[in-house]
Write an enzyme that holds these catalytic residues in place. Structure first.
Site, mmCIF file in Angstrom:
data_model
loop_
_atom_site.group_PDB
_atom_site.id
_atom_site.type_symbol
_atom_site.label_atom_id
_atom_site.label_comp_id
_atom_site.label_asym_id
_atom_site.label_seq_id
_atom_site.Cartn_x
_atom_site.Cartn_y
_atom_site.Cartn_z
ATOM 1 N N ASP A 1 0.813 -1.223 0.000
ATOM 2 C CA ASP A 1 0.000 0.000 0.000
ATOM 3 C C ASP A 1 0.847 1.274 0.000
ATOM 4 O O ASP A 1 0.420 2.318 0.487
ATOM 5 C CB ASP A 1 -0.959 0.025 1.201
ATOM 6 C CG ASP A 1 -1.967 -1.110 1.126
ATOM 7 O OD1 ASP A 1 -2.360 -1.494 -0.001
ATOM 8 O OD2 ASP A 1 -2.348 -1.630 2.199
ATOM 9 N N ARG A 2 2.055 1.134 -0.486
ATOM 10 C CA ARG A 2 2.974 2.278 -0.585
ATOM 11 C C ARG A 2 3.322 2.888 0.771
ATOM 12 O O ARG A 2 3.757 4.044 0.849
ATOM 13 C CB ARG A 2 2.406 3.357 -1.512
ATOM 14 C CG ARG A 2 2.098 2.755 -2.860
ATOM 15 C CD ARG A 2 2.075 3.750 -3.960
ATOM 16 N NE ARG A 2 1.990 3.000 -5.211
ATOM 17 C CZ ARG A 2 2.465 3.414 -6.363
ATOM 18 N NH1 ARG A 2 3.067 4.569 -6.441
ATOM 19 N NH2 ARG A 2 2.349 2.683 -7.441
ATOM 20 N N LEU A 3 3.110 2.104 1.832
ATOM 21 C CA LEU A 3 3.563 2.584 3.135
ATOM 22 C C LEU A 3 5.004 2.086 3.307
ATOM 23 O O LEU A 3 5.305 1.208 4.114
ATOM 24 C CB LEU A 3 2.635 2.064 4.247
ATOM 25 C CG LEU A 3 2.681 2.856 5.552
ATOM 26 C CD1 LEU A 3 2.296 4.321 5.336
ATOM 27 C CD2 LEU A 3 1.778 2.228 6.605
#
Ligand SMILES: Cc1cc2nc3c(=O)[nH]c(=O)nc-3n(C[C@H](O)[C@H](O)[C@H](O)COP(=O)(O)O)c2cc1C
Length: 197
Positions: free
Chosen positions: A175-177
């Site tokens: 999630d692009r974290l």
């Protein structure tokens, strides 16, 4: 994988070596290819070079001292490099100052290169406008005749060593974290901080 402060080594070069080996093991094509950014009076500029190993805590590469990058670095010794290995989804950014390697080290590396590459380095006034490819090929042929045995180290060619002021490690996460850990040099070691993705 996760890049956790609790598991990250205190020395960023240990982590760099680990990630570099992982990229090699994962079959990354040319893991040693690195983008090098410089900034002289002609403005910012970036190009790929080949990382040739660590020397006394610095990242080394070789080039022409009178090229665009060479002239930039003579004016402003600050530089940055970035590695990206899609095979492991790791990015490493390094920023610091560059010095030239001793002539002895440059000569040793130059001698290890194939004869054709040595002749090309001697023939090329890197980054200068040249009339045609033919001009270069004729110069290589001339030099091959002039130096049937050893090719001399070009006066304007050699190594650089980039001593990091900071190094940032980026690891792709869901999630692009993403994870980002930045190490900044202090008087007696390194300070590690997490950056927002
Ligand atoms: C994958 C790759 C690796 C390269 N490695 C080097 C290198 O190690 N040294 C070098 O001088 N140029 C290397 N080059 C060429 C540079 O990207 C660049 O064209 C050249 O150094 C001139 O750059 P400048 O005009 O900014 O000085 C490489 C290019 C690529 C695509």
């Amino acid at each position: 994988m996760a890049l956790l402060e609790s598991k990250a080594p205190a020395d960023p070069l240990t982590l760099f070596r680990r990630w570099y080996r992982q990229a090699q093991a994962a079959g990354a094509p040319q893991p040693e290819a690195v983008a090098l950014a410089t900034a002289g009076s002609a403005g910012p500029s970036v190009r790929m070079v080949l990382f040739k190993g660590m020397e006394a805590g610095s990242f080394t590469f070789y080039s022409n001292y009178d090229s665009r990058k060479g002239r930039d670095l003579a004016e402003d010794g600050r530089a940055a490099i970035v590695f990206y290995w899609p095979a492991t989804r790791h990015q490493v950014r390094v920023s610091g100052t560059v010095r030239r390697l001793a002539g002895k080290a440059s000569l040793a590396y130059f001698r290890s290169r194939p004869r054709g590459a040595q002749l090309s380095a001697l023939a090329s006034r890197q980054s200068r406008v040249v009339g045609s490819r033919d001009v270069l090929e004729r110069e290589v042929a001339n030099l091959a005749g002039k130096y049937p045995a050893d090719v001399p180290l070009p006066a304007d060619w050699g190594g650089y060593a980039l001593r990091p002021r900071w190094i940032e490690f980026w690891e792709n996460r869901e999630d692009r974290l993403h994870d980002r850990l930045r190490y900044t040099r202090t008087r007696d070691g390194w300070r590690m901080e997490r950056l927002s993705p």
